[in-house]
Design a protein around this motif. Structure first.
Motif, mmCIF file in Angstrom:
data_model
loop_
_atom_site.group_PDB
_atom_site.id
_atom_site.type_symbol
_atom_site.label_atom_id
_atom_site.label_comp_id
_atom_site.label_asym_id
_atom_site.label_seq_id
_atom_site.Cartn_x
_atom_site.Cartn_y
_atom_site.Cartn_z
ATOM 1 N N GLU A 197 0.735 -1.282 -0.172
ATOM 2 C CA GLU A 197 -0.029 -0.074 0.008
ATOM 3 C C GLU A 197 0.952 1.175 0.052
ATOM 4 O O GLU A 197 1.974 1.325 0.634
ATOM 5 C CB GLU A 197 -1.098 -0.110 1.263
ATOM 6 N N LEU A 198 0.662 2.201 -0.709
ATOM 7 C CA LEU A 198 1.342 3.214 -0.898
ATOM 8 C C LEU A 198 0.680 4.615 -0.685
ATOM 9 O O LEU A 198 -0.675 4.757 -0.665
ATOM 10 C CB LEU A 198 1.861 3.389 -2.462
ATOM 11 N N GLU A 199 1.496 5.680 -0.188
ATOM 12 C CA GLU A 199 0.779 7.154 -0.110
ATOM 13 C C GLU A 199 2.025 8.044 -0.598
ATOM 14 O O GLU A 199 3.432 7.765 -0.197
ATOM 15 C CB GLU A 199 0.574 7.277 1.345
ATOM 16 N N ASP A 200 1.723 9.017 -1.468
ATOM 17 C CA ASP A 200 2.553 9.815 -1.918
ATOM 18 C C ASP A 200 3.933 9.079 -2.558
ATOM 19 O O ASP A 200 4.996 9.636 -2.425
ATOM 20 C CB ASP A 200 3.003 10.923 -0.963
ATOM 21 N N GLY A 201 3.644 8.064 -3.121
ATOM 22 C CA GLY A 201 4.795 7.306 -4.023
ATOM 23 C C GLY A 201 5.362 6.353 -3.034
ATOM 24 O O GLY A 201 6.212 5.574 -3.571
ATOM 25 N N LEU A 202 5.395 6.431 -1.632
ATOM 26 C CA LEU A 202 6.061 6.000 -0.867
ATOM 27 C C LEU A 202 5.214 4.413 -0.136
ATOM 28 O O LEU A 202 4.089 4.587 0.063
ATOM 29 C CB LEU A 202 6.516 6.538 0.448
ATOM 30 N N ILE A 203 5.975 3.432 0.060
ATOM 31 C CA ILE A 203 5.163 2.327 0.460
ATOM 32 C C ILE A 203 4.856 2.472 2.098
ATOM 33 O O ILE A 203 5.976 2.780 2.774
ATOM 34 C CB ILE A 203 6.286 0.999 0.446
ATOM 35 N N THR A 204 3.787 2.192 2.555
ATOM 36 C CA THR A 204 3.186 2.559 3.984
ATOM 37 C C THR A 204 2.994 1.149 4.692
ATOM 38 O O THR A 204 3.456 1.051 5.838
ATOM 39 C CB THR A 204 1.945 3.225 3.909
ATOM 40 N N THR A 205 2.826 0.117 4.033
ATOM 41 C CA THR A 205 2.650 -1.380 4.696
ATOM 42 C C THR A 205 2.772 -2.406 3.775
ATOM 43 O O THR A 205 2.327 -2.077 2.497
ATOM 44 C CB THR A 205 1.267 -1.314 5.380
ATOM 45 N N ILE A 206 3.040 -3.593 4.148
ATOM 46 C CA ILE A 206 3.222 -4.743 3.240
ATOM 47 C C ILE A 206 2.056 -5.654 4.103
ATOM 48 O O ILE A 206 2.218 -6.934 3.579
ATOM 49 C CB ILE A 206 4.430 -5.275 2.956
ATOM 50 N N ASP A 207 1.205 -5.107 4.948
ATOM 51 C CA ASP A 207 0.370 -6.231 5.435
ATOM 52 C C ASP A 207 -0.356 -7.108 4.559
ATOM 53 O O ASP A 207 -0.987 -6.372 3.635
ATOM 54 C CB ASP A 207 -0.463 -5.169 6.624
#
Length: 331
Positions: A218-228
């Motif tokens: 899951e991404l936000e502003d192009g950055l990965i926030t979680t791989i849950d």
């Protein structure tokens, strides 16, 4: 098991010279001897059957509580490093409230797992995966995966306009010695990439489609926030589930994946005659599936699968949000 000498001390030796001692025993002792002999003859009492599904739920509950306590202790450590006493006290109060919320979530998740156990039964979840029992293609009528096909879904959600591309690639991945079809699933919201996932599926000779894992971001502003939610069958005790049965029947209830406290989706077949109209067309005799997970107890989705096509509609039962099939692209 009692020895010969131990039996003799109870006065139940079968020699005639000991019969008088048997008659002289108090009635309670005599009855105990009779029960003992009956038990020995019949091989002992039947061992208690273990409900492994309920035991698993209890184990995960303990893990969840331990995690909540760990997060609480870590939060207190952060509070300790606030110079302002009022801010420090407020931080500790919030940490305590978060702990209570986390404990309640743990209990709610267990209740959901226990409810599932009533339908799944108490046997361990340990599917036998025989690579020779799988075929190269996935052509289940309700879940066909022909390489080079992209299913495009769209819908308005609280987060914005969602666009989902479910692309069946020509890539494969071997998991548990089974060659799986790789699907690349991407989601954008208002044009921004929010999810990027690789899914792996394989079909057995009977026609059941198995879900062997996913690599999700899951991404936000192009950055990965979680791989849950990322899991792979055969790694860290994770196991595949069935994403679509060969011969669905109303009332079917089954696991779609098994990665404890990480990916635990359940599916229930509730109809085989649903009709659906979406931008891609009108479809009849659709399979309607009710899908839930103990990890998000407020999540309830209905998915509709059209024969010869696959998933054509997903409806969030809580919010009413619809993700509709708008196009099927072949390349």
């Amino acid at each position: 098991m009692k020895t010969h000498s131990q039996l003799s001390t109870l006065g139940i030796e079968d020699h005639s010279c000991h019969r008088k001692s048997v008659r002289s025993l108090p009635s309670a002792t005599l009855m105990a001897g009779v029960i003992l002999v009956f038990t020995l003859i019949n091989g002992g009492a039947e061992p208690k059957r273990v409900d492994f599904c309920r035991q698993t739920a209890q184990d995960v509950l303990m893990s969840c509580h331990a995690g909540a306590q760990s997060d609480y202790s870590l939060a207190l450590g952060k509070c300790d490093n606030l110079s302002d006493p009022a801010a420090r006290d407020a931080c500790r109060t919030q940490a305590s409230a978060d702990l209570q919320d986390a404990r309640q979530t743990c209990q709610t998740q267990e209740n959901t797992r226990l409810a599932a156990c009533q339908r799944l039964g108490g046997a361990p979840y340990d599917p036998v995966i025989d690579p020779s029992n799988f075929v190269p293609q996935v052509d289940n009528p309700y879940f066909p995966l022909r390489p080079g096909t992209t299913f495009i879904y769209e819908g308005h959600t609280a987060k914005g306009f969602e666009h989902d591309e479910f692309a069946v690639t020509r890539n494969t991945r071997v998991i548990l010695r089974v060659t799986c079809v790789e699907v690349h699933d991407t989601v954008t919201v208002d044009g921004e990439l929010t999810e990027d996932t690789l899914d792996w599926f394989a079909q057995d000779r009977d026609g059941n489609v198995w879900y062997f894992g996913e690599n999700t971001h899951e991404l936000e502003d192009g950055l990965i926030t979680t791989i849950d939610g990322t899991f792979m069958a055969g790694v860290n005790g994770d196991k595949p589930g069935i994403i679509m049965k060969a011969h669905p029947a109303i009332g079917d209830f089954y696991r779609q994946e098994f990665s404890l406290s990480n990916a635990e989706d359940f599916a229930e077949t509730v109809s085989l005659t649903a009709s659906v109209t979406v931008p891609a067309g009108t479809f009849h005799n659709c399979l309607k599936s009710k899908e839930t997970t103990p990890l998000e107890t407020d999540l309830l989705e209905y998915k509709f699968y059209a024969p010869g096509v696959g998933n054509v509609l997903t409806v969030d039962a809580r919010t009413g949000d619809r993700e509709e099939l708008v196009q099927i692209r072949h390349h």
